[in-house]
Design a protein around this motif. Sequence first.
Motif, PDB file in Angstrom:
ATOM      1  N   VAL A   3       0.864  -1.188   0.000  1.00 50.70           N
ATOM      2  CA  VAL A   3       0.000   0.000   0.000  1.00 50.70           C
ATOM      3  C   VAL A   3       0.895   1.230   0.000  1.00 50.70           C
ATOM      4  CG1 VAL A   3      -1.775   1.270   1.258  1.00 50.70           C
ATOM      5  CG2 VAL A   3      -1.805  -1.235   1.272  1.00 50.70           C
ATOM      6  N   LEU A   4       0.700   2.093  -1.001  1.00 49.40           N
ATOM      7  CA  LEU A   4       1.479   3.316  -1.131  1.00 49.40           C
ATOM      8  C   LEU A   4       0.543   4.509  -1.164  1.00 49.40           C
ATOM      9  CD1 LEU A   4       3.882   2.172  -3.993  1.00 49.40           C
ATOM     10  CD2 LEU A   4       4.391   2.261  -1.556  1.00 49.40           C
ATOM     11  N   SER A   5       0.974   5.601  -0.560  1.00 50.02           N
ATOM     12  CA  SER A   5       0.222   6.856  -0.649  1.00 50.02           C
ATOM     13  C   SER A   5       0.881   7.731  -1.701  1.00 50.02           C
ATOM     14  CB  SER A   5       0.239   7.594   0.694  1.00 50.02           C
ATOM     15  OG  SER A   5      -0.408   6.822   1.674  1.00 50.02           O
ATOM     16  N   ARG A   6       0.071   8.329  -2.574  1.00 50.98           N
ATOM     17  CA  ARG A   6       0.569   9.214  -3.627  1.00 50.98           C
ATOM     18  C   ARG A   6      -0.353  10.417  -3.714  1.00 50.98           C
ATOM     19  NH1 ARG A   6       5.323   8.997  -5.388  1.00 50.98           N
ATOM     20  NH2 ARG A   6       5.265   9.229  -3.163  1.00 50.98           N
ATOM     21  N   LYS A   7       0.194  11.521  -4.133  1.00 55.21           N
ATOM     22  CA  LYS A   7      -0.584  12.740  -4.359  1.00 55.21           C
ATOM     23  C   LYS A   7      -0.696  12.987  -5.851  1.00 55.21           C
ATOM     24  CE  LYS A   7       0.933  14.834  -0.060  1.00 55.21           C
ATOM     25  NZ  LYS A   7       1.687  15.899   0.575  1.00 55.21           N
ATOM     26  N   LYS A   8      -1.601  13.860  -6.222  1.00 52.49           N
ATOM     27  CA  LYS A   8      -1.776  14.210  -7.628  1.00 52.49           C
ATOM     28  C   LYS A   8      -0.430  14.572  -8.251  1.00 52.49           C
ATOM     29  CE  LYS A   8      -4.070  17.524 -10.618  1.00 52.49           C
ATOM     30  NZ  LYS A   8      -4.927  18.704 -10.692  1.00 52.49           N
ATOM     31  N   GLY A   9      -0.151  13.978  -9.410  1.00 51.94           N
ATOM     32  CA  GLY A   9       1.090  14.245 -10.129  1.00 51.94           C
ATOM     33  C   GLY A   9       2.233  13.318  -9.750  1.00 51.94           C
ATOM     34  N   THR A  11       4.119   9.571  -9.117  1.00 52.35           N
ATOM     35  CA  THR A  11       4.189   8.369  -9.943  1.00 52.35           C
ATOM     36  C   THR A  11       4.734   7.193  -9.156  1.00 52.35           C
ATOM     37  OG1 THR A  11       4.509   9.709 -11.920  1.00 52.35           O
ATOM     38  CG2 THR A  11       5.220   7.429 -12.073  1.00 52.35           C
ATOM     39  N   ILE A  12       4.314   6.012  -9.562  1.00 49.78           N
ATOM     40  CA  ILE A  12       4.852   4.744  -9.052  1.00 49.78           C
ATOM     41  C   ILE A  12       5.443   4.009 -10.252  1.00 49.78           C
ATOM     42  CG2 ILE A  12       4.259   2.501  -8.037  1.00 49.78           C
ATOM     43  CD1 ILE A  12       1.880   3.998  -6.671  1.00 49.78           C
ATOM     44  N   VAL A  13       6.642   3.444 -10.102  1.00 44.22           N
ATOM     45  CA  VAL A  13       7.301   2.706 -11.186  1.00 44.22           C
ATOM     46  C   VAL A  13       7.337   1.229 -10.811  1.00 44.22           C
ATOM     47  CG1 VAL A  13       9.433   2.421 -12.494  1.00 44.22           C
ATOM     48  CG2 VAL A  13       8.715   4.699 -11.781  1.00 44.22           C
ATOM     49  N   ILE A  14       6.962   0.372 -11.790  1.00 41.99           N
ATOM     50  CA  ILE A  14       6.968  -1.077 -11.594  1.00 41.99           C
ATOM     51  C   ILE A  14       7.919  -1.690 -12.621  1.00 41.99           C
ATOM     52  CG2 ILE A  14       5.586  -3.191 -11.608  1.00 41.99           C
ATOM     53  CD1 ILE A  14       3.143  -1.381 -10.968  1.00 41.99           C
ATOM     54  N   GLN A  15       8.968  -2.332 -12.136  1.00 40.56           N
ATOM     55  CA  GLN A  15       9.957  -3.047 -12.948  1.00 40.56           C
ATOM     56  C   GLN A  15      10.486  -2.226 -14.126  1.00 40.56           C
ATOM     57  OE1 GLN A  15       8.450  -6.886 -14.081  1.00 40.56           O
ATOM     58  NE2 GLN A  15       8.756  -7.705 -12.040  1.00 40.56           N
ATOM     59  N   ASP A  16      10.808  -1.013 -13.942  1.00 41.76           N
ATOM     60  CA  ASP A  16      11.435  -0.144 -14.952  1.00 41.76           C
ATOM     61  C   ASP A  16      10.619   0.047 -16.226  1.00 41.76           C
ATOM     62  OD1 ASP A  16      13.750   0.198 -13.363  1.00 41.76           O
ATOM     63  OD2 ASP A  16      14.633  -1.634 -14.180  1.00 41.76           O
ATOM     64  N   GLN A  17       9.453  -0.593 -16.359  1.00 38.71           N
ATOM     65  CA  GLN A  17       8.706  -0.526 -17.605  1.00 38.71           C
ATOM     66  C   GLN A  17       7.316   0.081 -17.460  1.00 38.71           C
ATOM     67  OE1 GLN A  17       8.457  -4.255 -19.639  1.00 38.71           O
ATOM     68  NE2 GLN A  17      10.529  -4.837 -19.125  1.00 38.71           N
ATOM     69  N   ILE A  18       6.747   0.022 -16.274  1.00 36.67           N
ATOM     70  CA  ILE A  18       5.375   0.470 -16.070  1.00 36.67           C
ATOM     71  C   ILE A  18       5.366   1.632 -15.091  1.00 36.67           C
ATOM     72  CG2 ILE A  18       3.083  -0.224 -15.260  1.00 36.67           C
ATOM     73  CD1 ILE A  18       3.936  -3.132 -16.004  1.00 36.67           C
ATOM     74  N   GLU A  19       4.676   2.702 -15.480  1.00 33.32           N
ATOM     75  CA  GLU A  19       4.532   3.865 -14.605  1.00 33.32           C
ATOM     76  C   GLU A  19       3.059   4.139 -14.364  1.00 33.32           C
ATOM     77  OE1 GLU A  19       6.555   7.373 -15.865  1.00 33.32           O
ATOM     78  OE2 GLU A  19       8.511   6.395 -15.908  1.00 33.32           O
ATOM     79  N   LEU A  20       2.702   4.302 -13.099  1.00 31.77           N
ATOM     80  CA  LEU A  20       1.355   4.689 -12.713  1.00 31.77           C
ATOM     81  C   LEU A  20       1.434   6.111 -12.175  1.00 31.77           C
ATOM     82  CD1 LEU A  20       0.419   1.478 -10.681  1.00 31.77           C
ATOM     83  CD2 LEU A  20      -0.035   1.931 -13.080  1.00 31.77           C
ATOM     84  N   THR A  21       0.675   7.015 -12.771  1.00 34.89           N
ATOM     85  CA  THR A  21       0.697   8.410 -12.345  1.00 34.89           C
ATOM     86  C   THR A  21      -0.695   8.809 -11.878  1.00 34.89           C
ATOM     87  OG1 THR A  21       2.429   8.920 -13.949  1.00 34.89           O
ATOM     88  CG2 THR A  21       1.215  10.784 -13.053  1.00 34.89           C
ATOM     89  N   ILE A  22      -0.779   9.413 -10.720  1.00 35.28           N
ATOM     90  CA  ILE A  22      -2.046   9.901 -10.207  1.00 35.28           C
ATOM     91  C   ILE A  22      -2.356  11.211 -10.932  1.00 35.28           C
ATOM     92  CG2 ILE A  22      -3.346  10.617  -8.162  1.00 35.28           C
ATOM     93  CD1 ILE A  22      -2.319   7.624  -8.237  1.00 35.28           C
ATOM     94  N   LEU A  23      -3.442  11.190 -11.731  1.00 33.18           N
ATOM     95  CA  LEU A  23      -3.794  12.363 -12.527  1.00 33.18           C
ATOM     96  C   LEU A  23      -4.715  13.307 -11.775  1.00 33.18           C
ATOM     97  CD1 LEU A  23      -4.376  10.591 -15.955  1.00 33.18           C
ATOM     98  CD2 LEU A  23      -2.304  11.708 -15.108  1.00 33.18           C
ATOM     99  N   SER A  24      -5.664  12.749 -11.039  1.00 33.65           N
ATOM    100  CA  SER A  24      -6.567  13.602 -10.263  1.00 33.65           C
ATOM    101  C   SER A  24      -7.238  12.791  -9.170  1.00 33.65           C
ATOM    102  CB  SER A  24      -7.628  14.238 -11.165  1.00 33.65           C
ATOM    103  OG  SER A  24      -8.523  13.268 -11.662  1.00 33.65           O
ATOM    104  N   VAL A  25      -7.687  13.499  -8.165  1.00 34.72           N
ATOM    105  CA  VAL A  25      -8.444  12.907  -7.070  1.00 34.72           C
ATOM    106  C   VAL A  25      -9.658  13.795  -6.864  1.00 34.72           C
ATOM    107  CG1 VAL A  25      -8.413  12.222  -4.646  1.00 34.72           C
ATOM    108  CG2 VAL A  25      -6.318  12.064  -6.000  1.00 34.72           C
ATOM    109  N   GLY A  27     -13.058  13.383  -4.635  1.00 28.67           N
ATOM    110  CA  GLY A  27     -13.864  12.583  -3.716  1.00 28.67           C
ATOM    111  C   GLY A  27     -13.332  11.171  -3.651  1.00 28.67           C
ATOM    112  N   ASP A  28     -14.197  10.194  -3.966  1.00 26.21           N
ATOM    113  CA  ASP A  28     -13.804   8.790  -3.937  1.00 26.21           C
ATOM    114  C   ASP A  28     -13.205   8.309  -5.256  1.00 26.21           C
ATOM    115  OD1 ASP A  28     -14.668   8.513  -1.348  1.00 26.21           O
ATOM    116  OD2 ASP A  28     -16.609   7.647  -1.878  1.00 26.21           O
ATOM    117  N   THR A  29     -13.118   9.189  -6.243  1.00 24.70           N
ATOM    118  CA  THR A  29     -12.633   8.802  -7.563  1.00 24.70           C
ATOM    119  C   THR A  29     -11.191   9.259  -7.767  1.00 24.70           C
ATOM    120  OG1 THR A  29     -14.854   8.977  -8.469  1.00 24.70           O
ATOM    121  CG2 THR A  29     -13.046   8.985 -10.041  1.00 24.70           C
ATOM    122  N   VAL A  30     -10.355   8.319  -8.162  1.00 29.43           N
ATOM    123  CA  VAL A  30      -8.957   8.611  -8.458  1.00 29.43           C
ATOM    124  C   VAL A  30      -8.728   8.264  -9.932  1.00 29.43           C
ATOM    125  CG1 VAL A  30      -6.558   8.036  -7.930  1.00 29.43           C
ATOM    126  CG2 VAL A  30      -8.267   8.048  -6.107  1.00 29.43           C
TER     127      VAL A  30
END
Length: 78
Positions: A3-9, A11-25, A27-30
């Motif tokens: 479990v990781l906490s991230r703020k808008k903007g 990013t989380i990197v998975i195995q040097d190939q996949i990036e997850l970026t929080i674009l907006s939050v 309410g309950d929608t991310v």
Amino acid sequence: MLVLSRKKGETIVIQDQIELTILSVDGDTVKVGISAPKHVDIFRKEVYLSIQEANRESAAPQQSDLNALIDRLRGPDN
């Protein structure tokens, strides 16, 4: 589960190939942006489960189809 906490903007990197970026939050929608190689399939879980179920149904032999195949293999004399 990690479990990781991230703020808008951020990013989380998975195995040097996949990036997850929080674009907006909102309410309950991310909204999450995903950058990954084209060969990596990405699905919402409910879609993925639906695909798996459809694949299982397609792979399961239908008894009527099996009987028809057996009849064809036996030929018209039997």
